[in-house]
Design a protein around this motif. Structure first.
Motif, PDB file in Angstrom:
ATOM      1  N   ALA A 275     -72.096 -38.842  -3.518  1.00 41.75           N
ATOM      2  CA  ALA A 275     -72.117 -38.922  -2.055  1.00 41.75           C
ATOM      3  C   ALA A 275     -71.057 -39.897  -1.557  1.00 41.75           C
ATOM      4  CB  ALA A 275     -73.509 -39.354  -1.581  1.00 41.75           C
ATOM      5  N   ARG A 279     -67.899 -39.037   0.828  1.00 40.76           N
ATOM      6  CA  ARG A 279     -67.818 -39.765   2.100  1.00 40.76           C
ATOM      7  C   ARG A 279     -66.493 -40.506   2.241  1.00 40.76           C
ATOM      8  NH1 ARG A 279     -72.271 -41.813   1.435  1.00 40.76           N
ATOM      9  NH2 ARG A 279     -71.736 -43.878   0.625  1.00 40.76           N
ATOM     10  N   VAL A 299     -83.867 -33.819   3.805  1.00 39.72           N
ATOM     11  CA  VAL A 299     -82.689 -33.938   4.660  1.00 39.72           C
ATOM     12  C   VAL A 299     -82.105 -35.346   4.612  1.00 39.72           C
ATOM     13  CG1 VAL A 299     -83.360 -32.085   6.223  1.00 39.72           C
ATOM     14  CG2 VAL A 299     -84.170 -34.411   6.653  1.00 39.72           C
ATOM     15  N   ASP A 300     -82.873 -36.289   4.117  1.00 39.58           N
ATOM     16  CA  ASP A 300     -82.386 -37.662   4.010  1.00 39.58           C
ATOM     17  C   ASP A 300     -81.693 -37.954   2.686  1.00 39.58           C
ATOM     18  OD1 ASP A 300     -83.367 -38.411   6.536  1.00 39.58           O
ATOM     19  OD2 ASP A 300     -85.377 -38.744   5.715  1.00 39.58           O
ATOM     20  N   HIS A 301     -81.641 -36.970   1.805  1.00 38.06           N
ATOM     21  CA  HIS A 301     -80.981 -37.176   0.516  1.00 38.06           C
ATOM     22  C   HIS A 301     -79.493 -37.442   0.748  1.00 38.06           C
ATOM     23  CE1 HIS A 301     -79.400 -36.331  -3.523  1.00 38.06           C
ATOM     24  NE2 HIS A 301     -80.642 -36.500  -3.952  1.00 38.06           N
ATOM     25  N   PRO A 302     -78.903 -38.376   0.005  1.00 41.93           N
ATOM     26  CA  PRO A 302     -77.492 -38.721   0.251  1.00 41.93           C
ATOM     27  C   PRO A 302     -76.537 -37.547   0.127  1.00 41.93           C
ATOM     28  CG  PRO A 302     -78.303 -39.715  -1.791  1.00 41.93           C
ATOM     29  CD  PRO A 302     -79.491 -39.222  -1.038  1.00 41.93           C
ATOM     30  N   VAL A 304     -77.334 -34.291   0.710  1.00 36.23           N
ATOM     31  CA  VAL A 304     -77.592 -33.374   1.816  1.00 36.23           C
ATOM     32  C   VAL A 304     -76.875 -33.858   3.077  1.00 36.23           C
ATOM     33  CG1 VAL A 304     -79.382 -32.370   3.282  1.00 36.23           C
ATOM     34  CG2 VAL A 304     -79.802 -32.675   0.832  1.00 36.23           C
ATOM     35  N   LYS A 305     -76.701 -35.140   3.200  1.00 35.11           N
ATOM     36  CA  LYS A 305     -76.038 -35.707   4.371  1.00 35.11           C
ATOM     37  C   LYS A 305     -74.527 -35.492   4.352  1.00 35.11           C
ATOM     38  CE  LYS A 305     -79.339 -39.459   5.259  1.00 35.11           C
ATOM     39  NZ  LYS A 305     -79.499 -40.935   5.325  1.00 35.11           N
ATOM     40  N   GLU A 306     -73.966 -35.118   3.206  1.00 36.54           N
ATOM     41  CA  GLU A 306     -72.517 -34.956   3.106  1.00 36.54           C
ATOM     42  C   GLU A 306     -72.098 -33.530   3.436  1.00 36.54           C
ATOM     43  OE1 GLU A 306     -70.371 -37.367   2.833  1.00 36.54           O
ATOM     44  OE2 GLU A 306     -72.084 -38.726   2.800  1.00 36.54           O
TER      45      GLU A 306
END
Length: 353
Positions: A275, A279, A299-302, A304-306
């Motif tokens: 991640a 990023r 949805v808070d998984h690092p 998933v956020k990317e």
């Protein structure tokens, strides 16, 4: 991942009780039901087998067909047959110590996993995850066509970029099948790293290079694979020896336009490090079929956020043909082990226990 624990063997009746932790479908269940020597006990629901149900029914069973999530204890088992190519969820030492047989399902999922690996490489490189999200969220009107909108690195070679280097961590059947699928894209070089204890295969590598008209197929150290690969495929076995083999140190060696694909085991990749790499732009994108700790991926998984990480929920073998073949192999392994015969795919347990 849960472990399969086996504590002791007991004598069984003339009819052999067999526990099946998931209905294997209309093409495969008749193979088991057609054996009058077998007394089948089948988990009736299309979800992970309930542990309490399993513990109540496993007593006296000669064999069990398990999925990746199943855990067994206190049984009289002769054979454990897993519907998977990996068997990290099985306590192999306990199986070997008690003289049990362990069946698995290699080979049959090679093509399906190779297909998905190429798909993930294309999706990650061409910003497929971002593009799909824009459409599904109704945001297309906010992204009018632009000369370099949604652009990413091209997988195939061009006149301006005539060299493409593909790398593999792990170079077994699936990796080689993936390489074969990439040849029409104009791939020029193949680099790979593999288990240090495995013998070099320079003759095989030369044959592959000739077969696919590549400039080279070469075994190198893992750092060189990271530095040189335009797309790096992670297709190695799981286990302690490969845990977080893709970490921050390795990711920092990769090209800013490179793609990482993991279709093997989630434990091979440090999610937080990947991640961070996405990023901060150390690599271009990632295509992921497996995530450490799955299915607990919110949805808070690092990752998933990317936006540049394309994640699918462990579906590499999920074709109708492959899953049917895997189920068939699991049933055949169990039948052969209990009724006598050669198991189509038996794990070599020498060296364990």
């Amino acid at each position: 991942m849960s472990m399969l624990l086996l504590v002791r063997k007991e004598t069984v009746s003339t009819r052999y009780k067999v526990v099946v932790c998931r209905d294997l479908g209309p093409d495969v269940m008749p193979l088991l039901r057609g054996k009058p020597e077998l007394e089948l006990v089948v988990w009736p629901e299309d979800r992970a087998c309930d542990r309490r149900w399993l513990l109540e029914n496993i007593h006296g069973a000669a064999g069990v067909i398990v999925m990746l999530t199943d855990k067994v204890s206190g049984s009289s088992l002769q054979v454990v047959s897993t519907m998977s190519v990996g068997y990290e969820h099985v306590d192999v030492n306990a199986v070997a110590k008690r003289g049990l047989k362990l069946g698995y399902t290699p080979d049959v999922l090679t093509d399906a996993v190779a297909d998905l690996s190429v798909m993930l490489a294309l999706m990650a490189g061409r910003n497929g995850g971002i593009g799909i999200s824009v459409v599904q969220k109704g945001q297309w009107t906010e992204y009018p066509w632009a000369p370099f909108g949604f652009c990413g690195p091209q997988l195939s070679t061009t006149a301006a970029s005539p060299t493409r280097k593909i790398g593999f961590i792990g170079f077994g059947r699936i990796a080689q099948a993936t390489l074969a699928r990439l040849v029409p894209f104009g791939i020029t070089h193949c680099l790979y790293s593999s288990n240090p204890s495995s013998a070099p295969s320079s003759e095989r590598d030369a044959q592959l290079a000739q077969k696919y008209n590549l400039q080279s197929v070469k075994r190198v150290d893992i750092d060189e694979v990271a530095r040189e690969s335009d797309v790096l495929f992670i297709l190695a076995p799981g286990g302690s020896g490969t845990y977080h083999v893709v970490n921050e140190t390795l990711l920092r060696k990769m090209k800013p336009t490179s793609i990482l694909v993991n279709a093997s085991r989630g434990t091979l990749v440090d999610s937080d490090a990947l991640a961070k790499a996405l990023r901060e732009g150390w690599i271009w994108g990632a295509g992921i079929d497996v995530v450490e700790g799955e299915p607990q991926v919110s949805v808070d998984h690092p990752l998933v956020k990317e936006p540049k990480c394309v994640i699918v929920p462990h579906i590499a073998s999920a074709t109708l043909e492959t899953r049917r073949d895997m189920a068939t192999r699991a049933a055949q392994n169990l039948i052969a082990a209990i009724l006598g015969g050669q198991m189509p795919a038996q794990v070599d347990l020498r060296g364990f226990a």
